[in-house]
Design an enzyme around this catalytic site. Structure first.
Site, mmCIF file in Angstrom:
data_model
loop_
_atom_site.group_PDB
_atom_site.id
_atom_site.type_symbol
_atom_site.label_atom_id
_atom_site.label_comp_id
_atom_site.label_asym_id
_atom_site.label_seq_id
_atom_site.Cartn_x
_atom_site.Cartn_y
_atom_site.Cartn_z
ATOM 1 N N SER A 33 0.855 -1.181 0.000
ATOM 2 C CA SER A 33 0.000 0.000 0.000
ATOM 3 C C SER A 33 0.891 1.231 0.000
ATOM 4 C CB SER A 33 -0.911 0.017 1.248
ATOM 5 O OG SER A 33 -0.125 0.066 2.430
ATOM 6 N N GLY A 36 4.992 2.759 -1.509
ATOM 7 C CA GLY A 36 5.609 1.595 -2.132
ATOM 8 C C GLY A 36 4.758 1.025 -3.243
ATOM 9 N N TYR A 199 12.241 6.256 16.140
ATOM 10 C CA TYR A 199 11.896 6.428 14.727
ATOM 11 C C TYR A 199 12.849 7.433 14.073
ATOM 12 C CZ TYR A 199 9.166 7.494 10.538
ATOM 13 O OH TYR A 199 8.765 7.684 9.233
#
Length: 331
Positions: A33, A36, A199
């Site tokens: 999804s 990508g 992150y």
């Protein structure tokens, strides 16, 4: 393509500027999804054979079917980035199936964001392993295929996907996030900001790996593999919806995500950076692309370098140590 509610302003014109990719092989991680999948559809539409590297799932099967139903040439190779064994198995499959043709583009796109402090089966922080360490290992596994494509067709490319969350230029990488400290990094209690630091470190790692790979590959005789990186700017790709709300405060997480998406572009426009790195004819190794307008929006343009020799040395050495690789260029 599936469009978000945000209007696409730049992507279609960008794609029209790309040359044909007929005869080329493009391998993409994380393409069930979001950006990508947009990239997989684009490369297939340009004539490439697309290898979709995803964890086995109904979503992965549906994404493959969508590319095939649109007339594209694509195959699915199982690859779970939370497992080094899975990445090595994918590498063996790719070398077996594409040894003659090689790989023209490896796009290390997959990523997870804002998850709680937990370890993978290999003992690493789940964000760092999925976003960087497994991509480092996959690039190592695929390197002979990149060299084959470079020898046959003049060049090959490794494309990494960073983020505006990487922080300002000069931010340091910390070795503890690259070591077997998964589940022991802490900070999941109030206010729960540590998962966002993890992150940030993984997205900074993506860019520093690009620069380090550019340097190390460039020292090899007759190197024809380019290393490139892009960031998407704020784009509602669906990644935000996968953020784990365990630990910290859900209201604060929603606020952070809301601020990130306040000026979001369409998924297609967010794909512009990696698409340009993968498909455009006029890119140089070591280049970094992304939107540079207000709120980090706009078309994907060539950005000023953010090289940091200390970070580049650290990412290379710690990633070799983490993955157990002794010679990066020989799997």
């Amino acid at each position: 393509m599936t469009h978000t509610p945000h209007a696409t302003k730049y992507y279609d014109d960008l794609v029209r500027s790309f040359p044909s990719m007929s005869g080329k092989v493009v391998m993409i991680t994380g393409c069930t999804s979001g950006m990508g999948l947009v990239l997989a559809q684009t490369c297939a539409g340009l004539g490439a054979r697309v290898v979709m590297l995803n964890r086995p799932s109904p979503r992965a099967d549906a994404a493959l079917k969508g590319v095939l139903d649109a007339g594209g040439d694509a195959v699915l190779v199982p690859c779970d980035l939370s497992s080094f064994d899975s990445v090595r198995a994918a590498g063996a499959t790719l070398r077996r199936d594409f040894g003659d043709q090689g790989c023209d583009v490896l796009c290390n796109n997959a990523g997870i964001m804002g998850v709680a402090d937990k370890a993978t089966e290999d003992g690493f922080d789940v964000q760092m392993q999925a976003n960087h360490l497994s991509h480092f290992l996959l690039t190592h596994e695929v390197w002979p295929l990149l060299e084959t494509a470079g020898a046959q067709r003049g060049e090959a490319r490794v494309v990494n996907h960073s983020s505006g969350a990487r922080g300002k230029p000069g931010r340091p990488l910390h070795a503890k996030y690259l070591a077997r400290n998964g589940g022991n990094l802490g900070g999941d209690g109030w206010p729960g900001l540590a998962k966002w630091t993890r992150y940030q470190q993984s997205k900074l790692a993506n860019l520093m790996f690009t620069y380090a790979l550019d340097s190390h590959a460039g020292q090899r005789a007759d190197n024809r593999v380019k290393a490139l990186c892009a960031h998407p700017g704020p784009a509602d790709s669906g990644l935000q919806g996968k953020t784990t709300q365990a630990g910290g405060d859900r209201w604060l997480d929603r606020f952070i995500l809301g601020q990130a998406l306040k000026y979001a572009q369409s998924v297609e426009d967010g794909t512009s950076g990696i698409a340009r790195c993968c498909c455009a004819a006029d890119v140089q190794s070591g280049a970094f692309y992304g939107p540079n307008g207000p709120h980090r929006t706009g078309p994907a343009v060539l950005l000023s370098p953010e090289r940091n020799p200390v970070n580049e040395a650290l990412i290379w050495e710690e990633s070799l140590k983490a993955t157990g690789i002794t010679n990066f260029f020989k799997p």
